[in-house]
Design a protein around this motif. Structure first.
Motif, PDB file in Angstrom:
ATOM      1  N   LEU A   1      13.557  79.388  88.515  1.00  0.00           N
ATOM      2  CA  LEU A   1      13.863  79.284  89.938  1.00  0.00           C
ATOM      3  C   LEU A   1      12.686  78.634  90.658  1.00  0.00           C
ATOM      4  O   LEU A   1      12.848  77.784  91.535  1.00  0.00           O
ATOM      5  CB  LEU A   1      14.134  80.684  90.501  1.00  0.00           C
ATOM      6  CG  LEU A   1      14.562  80.754  91.952  1.00  0.00           C
ATOM      7  CD1 LEU A   1      15.903  80.061  92.133  1.00  0.00           C
ATOM      8  CD2 LEU A   1      14.658  82.202  92.418  1.00  0.00           C
ATOM      9  N   LEU A   2      11.500  79.034  90.237  1.00  0.00           N
ATOM     10  CA  LEU A   2      10.306  78.528  90.913  1.00  0.00           C
ATOM     11  C   LEU A   2       9.910  77.141  90.437  1.00  0.00           C
ATOM     12  O   LEU A   2       9.477  76.314  91.222  1.00  0.00           O
ATOM     13  CB  LEU A   2       9.128  79.500  90.685  1.00  0.00           C
ATOM     14  CG  LEU A   2       9.342  80.896  91.263  1.00  0.00           C
ATOM     15  CD1 LEU A   2       8.139  81.785  90.957  1.00  0.00           C
ATOM     16  CD2 LEU A   2       9.565  80.824  92.766  1.00  0.00           C
ATOM     17  N   PHE A   3      10.051  76.882  89.151  1.00  0.00           N
ATOM     18  CA  PHE A   3       9.422  75.677  88.612  1.00  0.00           C
ATOM     19  C   PHE A   3      10.366  74.624  88.073  1.00  0.00           C
ATOM     20  O   PHE A   3       9.950  73.524  87.789  1.00  0.00           O
ATOM     21  CB  PHE A   3       8.426  76.058  87.508  1.00  0.00           C
ATOM     22  CG  PHE A   3       7.364  76.991  87.979  1.00  0.00           C
ATOM     23  CD1 PHE A   3       6.381  76.540  88.863  1.00  0.00           C
ATOM     24  CD2 PHE A   3       7.341  78.316  87.580  1.00  0.00           C
ATOM     25  CE1 PHE A   3       5.391  77.405  89.303  1.00  0.00           C
ATOM     26  CE2 PHE A   3       6.354  79.169  88.026  1.00  0.00           C
ATOM     27  CZ  PHE A   3       5.380  78.716  88.897  1.00  0.00           C
ATOM     28  N   THR A   4      11.623  74.952  87.858  1.00  0.00           N
ATOM     29  CA  THR A   4      12.519  73.945  87.296  1.00  0.00           C
ATOM     30  C   THR A   4      13.537  73.535  88.353  1.00  0.00           C
ATOM     31  O   THR A   4      14.327  74.352  88.815  1.00  0.00           O
ATOM     32  CB  THR A   4      13.255  74.498  86.057  1.00  0.00           C
ATOM     33  OG1 THR A   4      12.298  75.124  85.221  1.00  0.00           O
ATOM     34  CG2 THR A   4      13.956  73.381  85.317  1.00  0.00           C
ATOM     35  N   ASP A   5      13.494  72.267  88.719  1.00  0.00           N
ATOM     36  CA  ASP A   5      14.442  71.794  89.732  1.00  0.00           C
ATOM     37  C   ASP A   5      15.863  71.906  89.199  1.00  0.00           C
ATOM     38  O   ASP A   5      16.108  71.690  88.021  1.00  0.00           O
ATOM     39  CB  ASP A   5      14.153  70.318  90.054  1.00  0.00           C
ATOM     40  CG  ASP A   5      12.742  70.148  90.553  1.00  0.00           C
ATOM     41  OD1 ASP A   5      12.175  71.150  91.036  1.00  0.00           O
ATOM     42  OD2 ASP A   5      12.198  69.024  90.432  1.00  0.00           O
ATOM     43  N   HIS A   6      16.747  72.173  90.094  1.00  0.00           N
ATOM     44  CA  HIS A   6      18.191  72.126  89.810  1.00  0.00           C
ATOM     45  C   HIS A   6      18.657  73.129  88.776  1.00  0.00           C
ATOM     46  O   HIS A   6      19.794  73.084  88.352  1.00  0.00           O
ATOM     47  CB  HIS A   6      18.639  70.738  89.285  1.00  0.00           C
ATOM     48  CG  HIS A   6      18.128  69.610  90.085  1.00  0.00           C
ATOM     49  ND1 HIS A   6      18.054  69.645  91.466  1.00  0.00           N
ATOM     50  CD2 HIS A   6      17.648  68.397  89.711  1.00  0.00           C
ATOM     51  CE1 HIS A   6      17.551  68.497  91.888  1.00  0.00           C
ATOM     52  NE2 HIS A   6      17.289  67.735  90.864  1.00  0.00           N
ATOM     53  N   PHE A   7      17.765  73.980  88.294  1.00  0.00           N
ATOM     54  CA  PHE A   7      18.187  74.860  87.201  1.00  0.00           C
ATOM     55  C   PHE A   7      19.345  75.737  87.652  1.00  0.00           C
ATOM     56  O   PHE A   7      20.252  76.024  86.891  1.00  0.00           O
ATOM     57  CB  PHE A   7      17.018  75.736  86.743  1.00  0.00           C
ATOM     58  CG  PHE A   7      17.205  76.335  85.387  1.00  0.00           C
ATOM     59  CD1 PHE A   7      16.894  75.612  84.248  1.00  0.00           C
ATOM     60  CD2 PHE A   7      17.715  77.618  85.226  1.00  0.00           C
ATOM     61  CE1 PHE A   7      17.063  76.153  82.988  1.00  0.00           C
ATOM     62  CE2 PHE A   7      17.895  78.171  83.968  1.00  0.00           C
ATOM     63  CZ  PHE A   7      17.559  77.435  82.845  1.00  0.00           C
ATOM     64  N   PHE A   8      19.312  76.144  88.907  1.00  0.00           N
ATOM     65  CA  PHE A   8      20.331  77.066  89.385  1.00  0.00           C
ATOM     66  C   PHE A   8      21.496  76.352  90.072  1.00  0.00           C
ATOM     67  O   PHE A   8      22.381  76.986  90.602  1.00  0.00           O
ATOM     68  CB  PHE A   8      19.707  78.088  90.344  1.00  0.00           C
ATOM     69  CG  PHE A   8      18.988  79.169  89.612  1.00  0.00           C
ATOM     70  CD1 PHE A   8      19.633  80.379  89.358  1.00  0.00           C
ATOM     71  CD2 PHE A   8      17.707  78.983  89.138  1.00  0.00           C
ATOM     72  CE1 PHE A   8      18.982  81.382  88.661  1.00  0.00           C
ATOM     73  CE2 PHE A   8      17.063  79.980  88.440  1.00  0.00           C
ATOM     74  CZ  PHE A   8      17.689  81.179  88.201  1.00  0.00           C
ATOM     75  N   ARG A   9      21.433  75.022  90.071  1.00  0.00           N
ATOM     76  CA  ARG A   9      22.505  74.326  90.767  1.00  0.00           C
ATOM     77  C   ARG A   9      23.772  74.337  89.931  1.00  0.00           C
ATOM     78  O   ARG A   9      23.763  73.925  88.772  1.00  0.00           O
ATOM     79  CB  ARG A   9      22.087  72.884  91.063  1.00  0.00           C
ATOM     80  CG  ARG A   9      23.024  72.232  92.065  1.00  0.00           C
ATOM     81  CD  ARG A   9      22.493  70.902  92.484  1.00  0.00           C
ATOM     82  NE  ARG A   9      22.372  70.015  91.327  1.00  0.00           N
ATOM     83  CZ  ARG A   9      21.765  68.840  91.386  1.00  0.00           C
ATOM     84  NH1 ARG A   9      21.215  68.436  92.526  1.00  0.00           N
ATOM     85  NH2 ARG A   9      21.688  68.080  90.327  1.00  0.00           N
ATOM     86  N   ILE A  10      24.821  74.851  90.520  1.00  0.00           N
ATOM     87  CA  ILE A  10      26.112  74.832  89.834  1.00  0.00           C
ATOM     88  C   ILE A  10      27.075  74.028  90.691  1.00  0.00           C
ATOM     89  O   ILE A  10      27.252  74.308  91.877  1.00  0.00           O
ATOM     90  CB  ILE A  10      26.654  76.252  89.623  1.00  0.00           C
ATOM     91  CG1 ILE A  10      25.738  76.994  88.643  1.00  0.00           C
ATOM     92  CG2 ILE A  10      28.077  76.197  89.094  1.00  0.00           C
ATOM     93  CD1 ILE A  10      26.150  78.411  88.390  1.00  0.00           C
ATOM     94  N   THR A  11      27.630  72.978  90.100  1.00  0.00           N
ATOM     95  CA  THR A  11      28.588  72.162  90.842  1.00  0.00           C
ATOM     96  C   THR A  11      29.912  72.207  90.104  1.00  0.00           C
ATOM     97  O   THR A  11      30.028  72.819  89.050  1.00  0.00           O
ATOM     98  CB  THR A  11      28.111  70.710  90.932  1.00  0.00           C
ATOM     99  OG1 THR A  11      27.839  70.270  89.602  1.00  0.00           O
ATOM    100  CG2 THR A  11      26.868  70.592  91.775  1.00  0.00           C
TER     101      THR A  11
END
Ligand SMILES: Nc1ncnc2c1ncn2[C@@H]1O[C@H](COP(=O)(O)OP(=O)(O)OP(=O)(O)O)[C@@H](O)[C@H]1O
Ligand SMILES: Nc1ncnc2c1ncn2[C@@H]1O[C@H](COP(=O)(O)OP(=O)(O)OP(=O)(O)O)[C@@H](O)[C@H]1O
Ligand SMILES: [Mg+2]
Ligand SMILES: [Mg+2]
Lengths: 297, 329, 502, 349
Positions: free
Chosen positions: D25-35
């Motif tokens: 969540l803090l360091f990886t972009d888009h990791f939590f993005r769900i489309t």
């Protein structure tokens, strides 16, 4: 009384294959086996199942059995010194296929095969040409520590380092297999999906996995993202015919005939160069359709 | 049975004897089936080719007897050999290379043992982490394989006592020495007996006032040492370091112990059994390469089938003698 | 030098959900045999483990020779001169008897363990207890009684200031107990102090000088043994007034009803090398006792009737129908239950909760399809927890966390729950406190009166006499005598056992 | 008496999972993005669900095996056999599709799924019989099939990667159902199946009993042989199903590689989840979390582009960290404090 096999009984050849996890290796094995049958030699065949120690033991046992010649497809470049010395002491010629060993040249009779660095370089040249020297590249490496992995990476980098706009943005191991290749490519796409122009795969299996991942991501492999790989198995040609794969550098596994030629030369007391290049090709997408039917593996 | 009793063989050593008998049977089978099989050369090759496995399996046996498991050994072998190779490349004097190499596994084993005991963490996972770590460390040392340059290693590798047409090599000698030392350790030292005690029931061992913590940490240390020693011996075998060496060897080492009669649940097992277990695996491989017609799938099927056959024979043999004992009683 | 050898002050220990010890004091004089008493779960074993450092105590100090000690493990305790036999037999089944006796302090010869001396010493040590067995055999191949003797012998051999024995006599016969007492008196004369835990009142009065009583994890008091009567002690243990206790004197009537319906009958059942052919019968309403020395074959009969061991000769009938029982499952289907002798190996299933341990056999009896749901499980568990007064913080407590006696009660409950027609109990009151023991005896007699047949095995002859209306006497794996009704008394049984068959 | 107040065990592996997710969540972009893409969920988290399915299926069954005090190291090989059979069935039993004859047979989905599963059940039964009836040690019994099994798989495929395209069957590995990856749904179904068998019948109780004390279980009348047989059969079935998922995903059976070393992952997940190797207890939820930990870690490593030579070191460190925070020592430290406090409070009332 078992010792002397009789002068007119067929020559016995020991073939030590390092492993059989890929179609490529099977093709190589079949080539060596098939050619033995054609030429009427008795073949002792052993598969080391990717364990170098097994392979060394197998070569030892060939020596103990008193074979007339040994064909060795080494698992790794180093480590065969002692056993090659034993073969030499026993007067048995050893022909290396597909991978050179890092030993003195007089430890073996000759080496037949291509050069992994060379393959990586040729591949890079094609990529440079097809992208105009400007690409963000994702690399699917082979098993870490394996010679083809190291050399194909090195060869590739040798060339692209001269092009400032060619950059490897992501590089991970796909372990030379399709499942892992697909999984890694999926992760790459999530991380940098819109920024990858080229995928360079150290073998075909990973490329096929990567192609599937790209399709599922919603891009067109071969167009949106260019895919390149090394080996040249039939599935790769099919992928080129389908327009998914852009080019392969062949690393031919069909080394059987050349290997026996070499052994026969050794028995006849001839001297061969220490490196007999195998006959490898470079195949682009546009040529694939016309060639595919002639591919045997 | 009377005969066995006269020979001073107790019922308890029946499984071991069964193992040995089946081994001999297998050896004889090989000799009858293949040309040049019954030769000093093949026999000593068997020792040389299985020394690394055997030495590792000795450490593994102790760990299993104590009720644990050590999955890191294969990676330790590879990394030890790699460390030797890299150090010789860097010109470290050999007098330093050897102790450092041997210390590597020993220290790693100690650390794993300590974590297992102090945190009461499952050995399977701790040593699996040890395996991951050690492999990674090996890659960090060098991704590509590295030849060993010192003359010492080449000489050691070429050394061998000529016996018949065979050579009793340093790996073979090391194997025999380690086996003898381990048999002594297991039977005649308090440390050895404590290992059995802990495997029988760790709780009881605690209640009986035995030094459980120390012994268990030491057992992993010992296994680490054996793996490192095996790694060092491996350098004579290949004269190189290679990050992928010894992959899956931990399974073979466990198999050696288990074929030799060691119980995975701890408390029971012998070093001699482990030696036989190792040689049986080697023998199966030798038969495969003498046969020379097996594709890889036949190799695997044959290996699995031989294992099955072997274990069933062993079982039947033990059951048969036990039945006789009952009938007499 | 302080006048007390060992003092514990204000010791407390809490387990999840249980206050096992709260602020307990204990003092042990030199050269004294000190009884530590209390009901099941009172905290005796916990106190001992706190003293020997098996687990850290939450509060309190322990002084040995006037100095505070902090053992972190039994090993430390041994180094301090405390030698202990813990409640459950804690030895190593995978090692030989001799090695179990000596491990940890093996004699060395030229850098090697001297096995010859070990084996010879072991033989000598066991001879003190009149045990003549092959000391090179694995300990695990011997009965629980032998194992217990070995554990005692091991502790006695340690050169210690303080010997702690936590219920060492629970699986022993009178004879063995006497042999133990001889050794304890000898040690006492040599100036050693002993803490002795037991539920047998006779034994406490026979051997101890002082008694400390615990109840519910709390200190009740310390008494001179000579000043107490049995009833005094019982009332202290249970915390009840004396007149409530009258009923304990009552003994079941040993009436034989010859017309009762036949339940089980064997006709020359036996197995070579295991048990000689025997003929016994049990009718509805019978409590049939089995008496005999250790190893006389009582448990073997139980195992054979329950299908653990298959007979190779003779036959057996249930309700006059010939039947072969070849597995416990089959025995259960025929409404037979066996509460086994070896609680640790054959009884408790560590990891399972009290409730699951209780319903297990009933579940098996009901088959695969009738799953006992959680509500029913809880109900059953509560019923038996009440009935047998099992001390546990909840029905979901893991059984290994109960005190020894309470574990035993759970196993008894498991078999009662199957509601059998024939109940075989092998040493059912082992390690159970006086109060509960009487309750269980009464329960068994009551069940028989309600029509159950009971085969009652116990090393305590008194108990056999008290409950049974017929008794078979065994010797060297044969049934050698039968007593019925008013013939049953301790003297006659002993006589039969000694009389080499009649 | 006090009420038992214990922190549920599942907390510890969950904490570890949360830590890895927090890192991302803090360091990886888009990791939590769900489309939503092509009508299904899409994103790294969805990848994790999809990729973890085969391991999860096997780990769930492995949990039961380990609970009986056993181990099944043959699952990787059984997986390969199942996959190989599936792709053979697709081609009507022919490995010669490379020869280019156009008479290739495309079998019905039902058959493609059923036949490999039956074979896997049989293989599981073999393991089970070896352990329960013949009485071999579980490690060695399953080692036999681990060794021979991969041989069988390669024998079946003739060493080639058997490719196919079969819209119906591919769904098993690639499809989405209600937007969720179908393999994950399969894993959940296996979880349900396991739960159904162990909760609706006494099997769960018996499995624990056999693992806790086999001889006492026997004394209690349990048919211990049958219980043991069952867990290995279930494990075989699960491995077979995992093989179908993997084969359908890459539309080919890679007999040499498929499932290689996956037994280690499965066991790792089980133990990280809090099931002890000695048997007697199991923690199914823990196993599910354990698998998620491993897969999240793998996906994190891949997404972040950790160099291959460091990946195993990272894995080692994370595994150790997970282990230590949920180790008995640390747990006891924390629990003990809360317990004493609770006890004192209860007393002072
Ligand atoms: N490891 C443990 N975990 C949880 N509770 C425990 C544990 N050990 C003991 N207890 C509890 O502490 C209490 C005291 O147990 P202890 O074993 O000391 O009893 P005891 O007096 O020895 O009984 P018995 O006569 O039955 O042996 C019991 O309620 C028991 O349930
Ligand atoms: N005092 C003893 N000396 C020698 N051997 C003994 C002694 N007591 C028991 N044994 C041996 O221990 C073994 C098992 O005895 P065990 O106590 O289980 O028999 P049992 O019939 O269950 O006894 P019990 O009559 O107590 O139920 C037997 O082989 C027996 O010979
Ligand atoms: Mg107690
Ligand atoms: Mg008995």
């Amino acid at each position: 009384g078992q010792q002397d096999a009789g002068a007119d009984s067929p020559k016995v050849v020991g073939f030590s294959q390092c492993d059989s996890q890929q179609a490529w290796r099977w093709a190589e094995t079949e080539s060596v086996q098939g050619e033995a049958a054609v030429r009427g030699y008795e073949l002792k065949y052993n598969d080391a199942q990717a364990v170098q120690a097994n392979q060394i033991a197998a070569v030892r046992s060939f020596i103990a059995q008193g074979v007339d010649g040994i064909i060795l497809a080494p698992q790794v470049m180093t480590g065969f010194g002692p056993v090659l010395q034993e073969a030499k002491d026993a007067g048995i010629p050893v022909v290396l296929v597909d991978r050179l060993v890092a030993e003195d040249e007089d430890m073996y009779y000759t080496f037949i095969g291509s050069d992994f660095v060379w393959e990586g370089e040729r591949m890079a040249e094609i990529v440079v040409e097809e992208t105009g020297g400007k690409a963000r590249i994702a690399e699917l490496q082979g098993t870490p520590g394996a010679d083809p992995t190291i050399d194909r990476k090195k060869g590739f980098e040798n060339i692209i380092n001269d092009y400032p706009d060619m950059n490897i943005v992501l590089s991970q191991t796909g372990d030379f297999n399709r499942t892992k290749g697909k999984e890694v490519m999926e992760a790459f796409l999530k991380a940098e999906g819109e920024n990858i122009d080229v995928v360079y795969c150290h073998n075909d299996d990973m490329a096929i996995g990567a192609i599937q991942a790209i399709k599922e991501y919603g891009k067109d492999p071969g167009k949106d993202i260019l895919v390149y790989s090394i080996d040249g198995i039939k599935d790769a040609f099919q992928a080129m015919v389908d327009g998914d794969l852009n080019a392969v550098v062949e690393c031919t596994p069909l080394l059987g005939p050349q290997a026996y030629d070499a052994l026969e030369a050794a028995w006849a007391g001839e001297v061969l160069p220490k490196w007999v290049m195998s006959e490898d090709g470079i195949f682009l997408q546009k040529d694939a359709a016309s060639i595919i039917d002639s591919r045997k593996y | 049975m009377k005969l066995l009793e006269k020979l001073g063989i107790s019922r308890r050593s029946m499984p071991l004897i069964a193992t040995f008998v089946v081994f001999i049977a297998l050896y004889v089978y090989g000799g009858i089936s293949y040309r040049n099989f019954f030769s000093a050369r093949v026999f000593f090759n068997l020792l040389t080719d299985n020394a690394v496995l055997g030495i590792t399996a000795v450490g593994m046996t102790f760990v299993i007897i104590s009720g644990g498991i050590d999955l890191s050994v294969g990676a330790v072998i590879s990394t030890t050999a790699m460390a030797v190779a890299v150090m010789t490349q860097a010109g470290v004097p050999n007098g330093l290379v050897i102790p450092i190499a041997l210390l590597y596994g020993t220290v790693l084993g100690f650390l794993m043992g300590f974590i297992i005991e102090y945190f009461k963490a499952p050995p399977f996972i701790v040593t699996l982490a040890g395996m991951f770590f050690s492999r990674g460390f090996g890659y960090v040392l060098s991704l590509s394989s590295v030849p060993i340059v010192y003359e010492f290693y080449a000489k050691a590798s070429a050394f061998g006592l000529k016996i018949g047409n065979g050579r009793f090599t340093i790996p073979g000698i090391a194997l025999i020495v380690v086996i003898i030392a381990a048999i002594f350790l297991s039977r005649s030292t308090k440390f050895g007996r404590n290992i059995y005690a802990i495997g029988g029931s760790e709780q009881s061992a605690v209640f009986m006032g035995l030094p459980v913590f120390r012994v268990k940490v030491l057992v992993y240390t010992l296994s680490g040492f054996c793996a490192s020693l095996a790694g060092f011996i491996y350098t004579f075998y290949t004269l190189s370091g290679y990050g992928l060496a010894g992959i899956g060897l931990e399974m073979d080492a466990i198999a050696s112990a288990v074929i030799g009669g060691t119980l995975m649940t701890g408390g029971y097992g012998t070093i001699f059994g482990t030696l036989i277990g190792t040689l049986i695996q080697g023998l199966i491989k030798t038969i495969i390469s003498f046969n020379g017609q097996f594709s890889v799938y036949w190799i695997r099927l044959f290996t699995g089938g031989m294992l099955l056959l072997f274990i069933l024979l062993q079982k039947a043999f033990v059951a048969g003698t036990a039945g006789m004992k009952k009938a007499e009683g | 030098m302080s006048e007390k050898l060992l003092e514990a002050k204000g010791v407390s220990k809490t387990f999840p959900g249980v206050r096992a010890l709260s602020n307990v004091d204990f003092a042990l004089g030199r050269g004294e045999i000190h009884g530590l008493m209390g009901e099941n779960g009172a905290g005796k074993s916990t106190l001992i483990k706190a003293i020997t450092g098996v687990f850290p105590r939450d509060e309190g100090d322990i002084f040995l020779d006037g100095e505070v000690i902090h053992p972190h493990s039994p090993m430390d305790a041994e180094a301090l001169g405390i030698s202990t036999v813990y409640q459950e037999v804690n030895l190593l089944p995978n090692l030989s008897v001799a090695e179990n006796l000596i491990i940890g302090r093996q004699p060395m010869k030229r850098g090697c363990i001297d096995w010859k001396t070990i084996n010879n010493d072991a033989i000598k040590i066991l001879q003190k207890f009149d045990i003549n067995i092959d000391v090179t055999e694995l300990l695990g191949s011997y009965s629980i009684a032998i194992q217990q003797m070995v554990a005692i012998a091991r502790a006695l051999e340690l050169d210690s200031k303080l010997l702690i024995l936590d219920e060492p006599t629970s699986s022993l016969n009178l004879d063995e107990v006497q042999k133990l007492f001889i050794q304890m008196r000898r040690l006492k004369e040599e100036g050693q102090s002993i803490i002795f835990v037991t539920h047998f009142l006779d034994q406490v009065f026979e051997i101890t000088d002082k008694i400390t009583v615990l109840r519910n994890g709390e200190y009740v008091g310390e008494y001179n043994t000579a000043d107490l009567t049995k009833l005094d002690l019982i009332s202290k243990l249970m915390g009840k007034a004396l007149d409530e206790l009258k009923e304990f004197e009552h003994i079941a009537e040993n009436k034989v009803d010859e017309d009762a319906e036949a339940l089980l009958c064997t006709d020359g059942s036996g197995k070579a090398g295991y048990l000689n052919p025997f003929n016994i019968y049990i009718n509805k309403g019978d409590v049939v006792g089995l008496a005999g020395l250790l190893g006389s074959g009582r448990s073997e009969i139980a195992n054979m009737l329950f299908g653990i061991v298959k007979p190779d000769k003779g036959s057996m009938s249930i309700r006059n129908k010939k039947i072969k029982i070849s597995s416990p499952a089959q025995a259960l289907k025929n409404h037979i239950a066996l509460c086994p002798e070896d609680r640790k190996n054959e009884g408790i299933i560590a990891g399972l909760s009290v409730k699951e341990n209780i319903v297990l056999a009933l579940q098996v009896k009901q088959g695969w399809l009738k799953n006992i749901n959680t509500r029913k499980q809880n109900e059953l568990a509560r019923k038996y927890i009440d009935m047998l007064d099992i001390k546990t913080p909840s029905v979901d407590q893991a059984i290994e966390n109960l005190s020894g006696g309470n574990q035993q009660k759970v196993i008894v409950a498991r078999w009662l729950a199957t509601n059998p027609e024939l109940l075989i109990v092998d040493e059912p009151t082992r390690g159970i406190d006086v109060g509960a023991k009487t309750e269980i005896q009464k329960l068994i007699v009551q069940l028989a009166q309600d029509g159950m047949g009971v085969l009652f095995i116990s090393s305590e002859i008194e108990e056999v006499v008290r409950c049974s209306n017929r008794v078979y006497v065994l010797q060297e794996r044969s049934v050698v005598g039968e007593l019925a009704g008013s013939d049953i008394d301790e003297h006659k049984i002993m006589h039969t056992i000694a009389g080499k068959g009649e | 008496m006090l009420k038992g107040k214990q922190i549920p065990k599942i907390i510890w592996p969950l904490l570890a999972l949360a830590a890895i997710l927090l890192f991302n969540l803090l360091f990886t972009d888009h990791f939590f993005r769900i489309t939503i893409r092509d009508g299904h969920l899409f994103g790294s988290l969805i990848d994790i669900l999809r990729r973890c399915a085969p391991t999860m299926i096997m780990a769930i069954a492995m949990t039961y095996v380990i609970a009986t005090g056993g181990i099944d190291i043959s699952v990787g090989s059984v997986l390969a056999i199942s996959g190989s059979i599936a792709s053979l069935v697709v081609w009507g039993g022919s490995t010669n599709y490379l020869a280019g004859d156009d008479e290739a047979i495309y079998a019905a989905v039902g058959l493609i799924i059923l036949i490999p599963l039956l074979a896997s059940l049989a293989l599981g039964a073999f393991n089970g019989l070896m352990v329960s009836v013949v009485g071999l040690q579980p490690f060695i019994a399953t080692l036999i099939l681990m060794t021979a099994g991969r041989g069988i798989a390669q024998l079946l495929t003739g060493g080639k990667v058997l490719n196919f395209s079969h819209a119906g069957f591919e769904f098993v590995g690639r499809g989405y159902f209600l937007g969720i990856p179908f393999p994950f749904i399969l894993a959940m179904l296996v979880l349900l199946l396991g739960l159904a068998i162990t909760k609706l019948t006494p099997m769960g109780l018996y499995i624990q009993a056999v693992g806790g004390n086999r001889s006492a279980s026997q004394y209690s009348g349990i048919n211990t042989k049958f219980v043991i047989l069952f867990v290995y059969i279930f494990s075989g079935f699960a491995a077979g199903l995992a093989g179908l998922v993997m084969t359908a995903d890459i539309t080919g059976a890679d007999a040499g590689f498929m499932g290689l070393y996956m037994e280690l992952d499965a066991i790792l997940a089980v133990v990280i989840g809090g099931t002890p190797m000695e048997g007697g207890k199991y923690n199914l939820k823990g196993t599910v979390v354990g698998v998620l930990i491993i897969q999240t870690l793998t996906t994190t490593i891949l997404t972040r582009g950790v160099p291959p030579e460091y990946t195993t070191i990272v894995k080692a460190i994370v595994v150790l960290a997970v282990l230590i925070i949920q180790s008995r020592k640390v747990r006891e430290l924390i629990e003990h404090r809360t317990m004493i406090r609770a006890a004192k409070e209860a007393e002072s009332v």
